[in-house]
Design a protein around this motif. Structure first.
Motif, mmCIF file in Angstrom:
data_model
loop_
_atom_site.group_PDB
_atom_site.id
_atom_site.type_symbol
_atom_site.label_atom_id
_atom_site.label_comp_id
_atom_site.label_asym_id
_atom_site.label_seq_id
_atom_site.Cartn_x
_atom_site.Cartn_y
_atom_site.Cartn_z
ATOM 1 N N TYR A 148 0.851 -1.570 -0.081
ATOM 2 C CA TYR A 148 0.243 -0.521 0.041
ATOM 3 C C TYR A 148 0.944 0.744 0.191
ATOM 4 C CZ TYR A 148 -4.202 -2.768 0.490
ATOM 5 O OH TYR A 148 -5.884 -3.610 0.358
ATOM 6 N N THR A 149 0.345 2.071 -0.740
ATOM 7 C CA THR A 149 1.302 3.402 -1.015
ATOM 8 C C THR A 149 0.054 4.829 -0.844
ATOM 9 O OG1 THR A 149 0.972 3.401 -3.048
ATOM 10 C CG2 THR A 149 2.912 2.878 -2.145
ATOM 11 N N ALA A 150 0.223 5.919 -0.750
ATOM 12 C CA ALA A 150 -0.356 7.145 -0.807
ATOM 13 C C ALA A 150 -1.229 6.991 -2.365
ATOM 14 C CB ALA A 150 -0.191 8.585 -0.903
ATOM 15 N N ASP A 151 -0.706 6.125 -3.058
ATOM 16 C CA ASP A 151 -1.574 6.121 -4.316
ATOM 17 C C ASP A 151 -3.156 5.206 -4.008
ATOM 18 O OD1 ASP A 151 -0.095 7.736 -5.717
ATOM 19 O OD2 ASP A 151 1.307 5.674 -6.471
ATOM 20 N N ASP A 152 -3.256 4.363 -2.764
ATOM 21 C CA ASP A 152 -4.188 3.116 -2.931
ATOM 22 C C ASP A 152 -5.319 4.541 -2.495
ATOM 23 O OD1 ASP A 152 -3.635 0.707 -3.348
ATOM 24 O OD2 ASP A 152 -1.762 0.995 -2.754
ATOM 25 N N TRP A 153 -6.899 3.827 -2.642
ATOM 26 C CA TRP A 153 -7.818 4.629 -2.123
ATOM 27 C C TRP A 153 -8.788 3.753 -1.515
ATOM 28 C CZ3 TRP A 153 -9.874 9.713 -0.880
ATOM 29 C CH2 TRP A 153 -8.455 10.903 -1.130
ATOM 30 N N SER A 154 -9.321 3.779 -0.605
ATOM 31 C CA SER A 154 -10.624 3.208 0.320
ATOM 32 C C SER A 154 -11.684 3.375 -0.556
ATOM 33 C CB SER A 154 -10.941 2.615 1.267
ATOM 34 O OG SER A 154 -10.001 2.506 2.107
ATOM 35 N N PRO A 155 -12.924 2.039 -1.194
ATOM 36 C CA PRO A 155 -13.723 2.501 -2.377
ATOM 37 C C PRO A 155 -15.200 2.810 -1.084
ATOM 38 C CG PRO A 155 -13.511 -0.106 -2.141
ATOM 39 C CD PRO A 155 -12.352 0.442 -1.379
ATOM 40 N N ALA A 156 -15.514 4.145 -1.958
ATOM 41 C CA ALA A 156 -16.940 4.784 -1.104
ATOM 42 C C ALA A 156 -18.011 3.796 -0.899
ATOM 43 C CB ALA A 156 -16.881 6.276 -1.761
ATOM 44 N N ASP A 157 -18.141 3.543 -1.971
ATOM 45 C CA ASP A 157 -19.025 2.455 -2.290
ATOM 46 C C ASP A 157 -19.496 1.668 -1.621
ATOM 47 O OD1 ASP A 157 -16.857 1.661 -4.286
ATOM 48 O OD2 ASP A 157 -18.673 0.874 -5.690
ATOM 49 N N LEU A 158 -18.341 1.067 -1.449
ATOM 50 C CA LEU A 158 -17.823 -0.530 -0.452
ATOM 51 C C LEU A 158 -18.035 -0.005 1.098
ATOM 52 C CD1 LEU A 158 -17.073 -3.527 -0.083
ATOM 53 C CD2 LEU A 158 -15.256 -3.470 -0.331
ATOM 54 N N LEU A 159 -17.727 1.195 1.522
ATOM 55 C CA LEU A 159 -17.831 1.729 2.781
ATOM 56 C C LEU A 159 -19.122 1.403 3.082
ATOM 57 C CD1 LEU A 159 -14.092 3.526 3.056
ATOM 58 C CD2 LEU A 159 -14.731 1.355 3.305
ATOM 59 N N ARG A 160 -19.844 1.961 2.474
ATOM 60 C CA ARG A 160 -21.074 3.009 2.161
ATOM 61 C C ARG A 160 -22.268 1.298 2.142
ATOM 62 N NH1 ARG A 160 -23.952 6.950 2.205
ATOM 63 N NH2 ARG A 160 -21.835 8.259 1.366
ATOM 64 N N GLU A 161 -21.617 0.859 1.268
ATOM 65 C CA GLU A 161 -22.818 -0.853 1.608
ATOM 66 C C GLU A 161 -21.832 -1.195 2.835
ATOM 67 O OE1 GLU A 161 -21.977 -5.362 -0.830
ATOM 68 O OE2 GLU A 161 -21.226 -3.192 -1.235
ATOM 69 N N LYS A 162 -20.819 -1.582 3.404
ATOM 70 C CA LYS A 162 -21.080 -1.615 5.275
ATOM 71 C C LYS A 162 -20.705 -1.499 6.039
ATOM 72 C CE LYS A 162 -18.706 -5.589 2.784
ATOM 73 N NZ LYS A 162 -19.043 -7.228 3.197
ATOM 74 N N GLU A 163 -21.610 0.125 5.514
ATOM 75 C CA GLU A 163 -21.373 1.067 6.913
ATOM 76 C C GLU A 163 -20.471 0.731 8.031
ATOM 77 O OE1 GLU A 163 -25.410 -0.752 8.851
ATOM 78 O OE2 GLU A 163 -26.904 -0.174 7.563
ATOM 79 N N ASN A 164 -19.831 0.839 6.915
ATOM 80 C CA ASN A 164 -18.472 1.803 7.868
ATOM 81 C C ASN A 164 -18.496 3.294 7.317
ATOM 82 O OD1 ASN A 164 -15.352 2.298 8.540
ATOM 83 N ND2 ASN A 164 -14.645 0.151 7.838
ATOM 84 N N TRP A 165 -18.657 4.063 8.851
ATOM 85 C CA TRP A 165 -19.009 5.269 8.695
ATOM 86 C C TRP A 165 -17.820 5.812 9.223
ATOM 87 C CZ3 TRP A 165 -22.944 5.070 5.539
ATOM 88 C CH2 TRP A 165 -24.174 4.037 6.075
ATOM 89 N N TYR A 166 -16.913 5.588 9.445
ATOM 90 C CA TYR A 166 -16.007 6.405 10.054
ATOM 91 C C TYR A 166 -14.983 6.222 8.656
ATOM 92 C CZ TYR A 166 -11.095 7.305 11.679
ATOM 93 O OH TYR A 166 -9.941 8.050 11.540
ATOM 94 N N CYS A 167 -14.504 5.148 8.508
ATOM 95 C CA CYS A 167 -13.477 4.919 7.191
ATOM 96 C C CYS A 167 -14.271 5.863 5.865
ATOM 97 C CB CYS A 167 -13.266 3.480 6.634
ATOM 98 S SG CYS A 167 -12.559 2.902 7.861
ATOM 99 N N LEU A 168 -15.791 6.394 6.300
ATOM 100 C CA LEU A 168 -16.237 6.547 4.738
ATOM 101 C C LEU A 168 -16.198 8.181 5.085
ATOM 102 C CD1 LEU A 168 -17.677 6.137 1.967
ATOM 103 C CD2 LEU A 168 -19.792 6.372 3.366
ATOM 104 N N SER A 169 -16.170 8.592 6.416
ATOM 105 C CA SER A 169 -15.892 10.103 6.737
ATOM 106 C C SER A 169 -14.952 10.188 6.354
ATOM 107 C CB SER A 169 -15.746 10.281 8.032
ATOM 108 O OG SER A 169 -15.016 9.809 8.629
ATOM 109 N N LYS A 170 -12.973 9.488 6.268
ATOM 110 C CA LYS A 170 -12.091 9.762 6.582
ATOM 111 C C LYS A 170 -12.382 10.047 4.198
ATOM 112 C CE LYS A 170 -10.006 11.238 8.758
ATOM 113 N NZ LYS A 170 -9.859 11.460 10.017
ATOM 114 N N VAL A 171 -12.640 9.271 4.074
ATOM 115 C CA VAL A 171 -12.445 9.113 2.128
ATOM 116 C C VAL A 171 -13.448 10.047 1.803
ATOM 117 C CG1 VAL A 171 -13.462 8.308 0.020
ATOM 118 C CG2 VAL A 171 -12.664 7.103 2.106
ATOM 119 N N LEU A 172 -14.545 10.349 2.262
ATOM 120 C CA LEU A 172 -14.818 12.213 1.811
ATOM 121 C C LEU A 172 -14.936 13.335 2.185
ATOM 122 C CD1 LEU A 172 -18.999 10.247 2.094
ATOM 123 C CD2 LEU A 172 -17.668 10.737 0.350
#
Length: 351
Positions: A148-172
């Motif tokens: 992993y490097t800073a070029d990687d991003w967690s997929p927002a749609d997957l985070l929302r589907e999994k209701e991972n609100w903290y990680c989604l908050s950081k992405v958005l």
């Protein structure tokens, strides 16, 4: 390829740290004061921030702006006024009992409000605290051997589907910041830092048990009966705070920089916790590793370590990361010094 250190220029105007009463924010303030700066900081509660006034230099060079609300446009204007550099560390951080309204909205709207004030007031540099939660949370969708490097991003749609609100908050929130910084009329250059689970010592007198410390307290008080069978990435709060300062001192606008100090199995972490505890508490630390593997949320499936590249932090910011042993033992000792020994002392609403 990054091949040289970036020259350092110390800002002469006050530096604003949002969320100064928090675990990371307090260390940013401590180091800024040690470097001789005048600091403005924001907090919802002056009572929570009172301990900061005991830091060396605080009585002369720290100004606390209380009652500042992430969700109120213009709320940060007074604190940011006169500052050319802003370290935006304020954002809700807790994993249990969260929701989109409690985590995503404050993070996104708060970032927008802070950066709008920065735009309006002519700030020149903004250092934003994001998270590895916006980098490698992919529920096993990426090959285990991926580095992993800073070029990687967690997929927002997957985070929302999994209701991972903290990680989604950081992405958005981070995406919002990058979008605002690319406006042709934007006066500031943005640097985004991506720390993982932050360990290391609390500033003396911190009045609340922070979320990252709560990851250890269950081993200290015995409320966790088994050691989690997983590897997790961790980093020392002093390294993360120093990275924020170095990003303010150097010309690294436009960079996204990963901050990870290790990816230990929690059996290793539990061992360091036990070594750091007084004799009467050592027996509470579990010794059995759970047969159930931790959830496959971040990076490779447990118990494999996360593979990562932090050479940009070393080269751009001259950061040399503390060891896992150092960050765990110093956190445990500071928790004891600040009176935190029980999981019941962790109250997410106090964050």
């Amino acid at each position: 390829m990054i091949s040289r250190l970036i020259s350092r220029v110390m800002p002469s105007s006050p530096i604003c740290v949002t969320g100064g009463s928090g675990f990371l924010g307090s260390w940013c303030i401590k180091l800024l004061l040690e470097d001789g700066h005048t600091v403005h900081t924001t907090t919802r509660s002056a009572k929570k921030a009172a301990y900061l006034m005991n830091l060396p230099g605080a009585s002369e060079r720290l100004k606390v702006f209380e009652g500042v609300d992430l969700l109120s446009p213009g709320s940060f204007d007074d604190a940011i006024g006169g500052c050319e550099t802003v370290l935006h560390t304020a954002s809700p951080f807790y994993m249990k009992g969260g929701s989109e309204d409690k985590l995503v909205k404050p993070a996104v709207d708060g970032t927008q409000n802070v950066l709008s004030s920065c735009q309006k007031l002519g700030v020149k540099k903004v250092v934003l605290t994001s998270s590895t939660g916006s980098v490698y949370v992919n529920y096993g969708a990426v090959p285990a051997k991926h580095v992993y490097t800073a070029d990687d991003w967690s997929p927002a749609d997957l985070l929302r589907e999994k209701e991972n609100w903290y990680c989604l908050s950081k992405v958005l929130a981070e995406q919002t910041a990058w979008k605002m910084s690319k406006d042709p009329a934007c006066p500031f250059k943005l640097t985004v830092l991506l720390p993982t689970l932050i360990l290391g010592p609390m500033v003396p007198g911190q009045p609340h048990l922070n979320t990252s410390a709560s990851a250890l307290v269950g081993y200290m008080d015995g409320s966790l009966g088994e050691i989690e069978n997983a590897c997790k990435t961790v980093v020392d709060v002093r390294d993360v705070a120093r990275a924020h300062l170095e990003a303010a001192y150097r010309e690294v606008g436009g960079e996204r920089i990963l901050l990870i100090g290790g990816s230990p199995h929690f059996q290793e972490v539990a061992g360091y916790i036990k070594e750091a505890l007084p004799e009467e508490m050592k027996g509470r630390v579990p010794s059995k590793v759970s047969e159930t593997l931790g959830p496959a949320v971040m990076g490779p499936a447990p118990p494999q370590p996360v593979l990562y590249d932090v050479s940009p932090a070393e080269k751009l910011l001259d950061i040399r990361f503390n060891s896992v042993e150092t960050m765990v033992k110093t956190m445990v000792q500071s928790m004891l010094d600040n009176g935190f020994k029980s999981s019941e002392q962790y109250v997410p609403s106090n964050m």
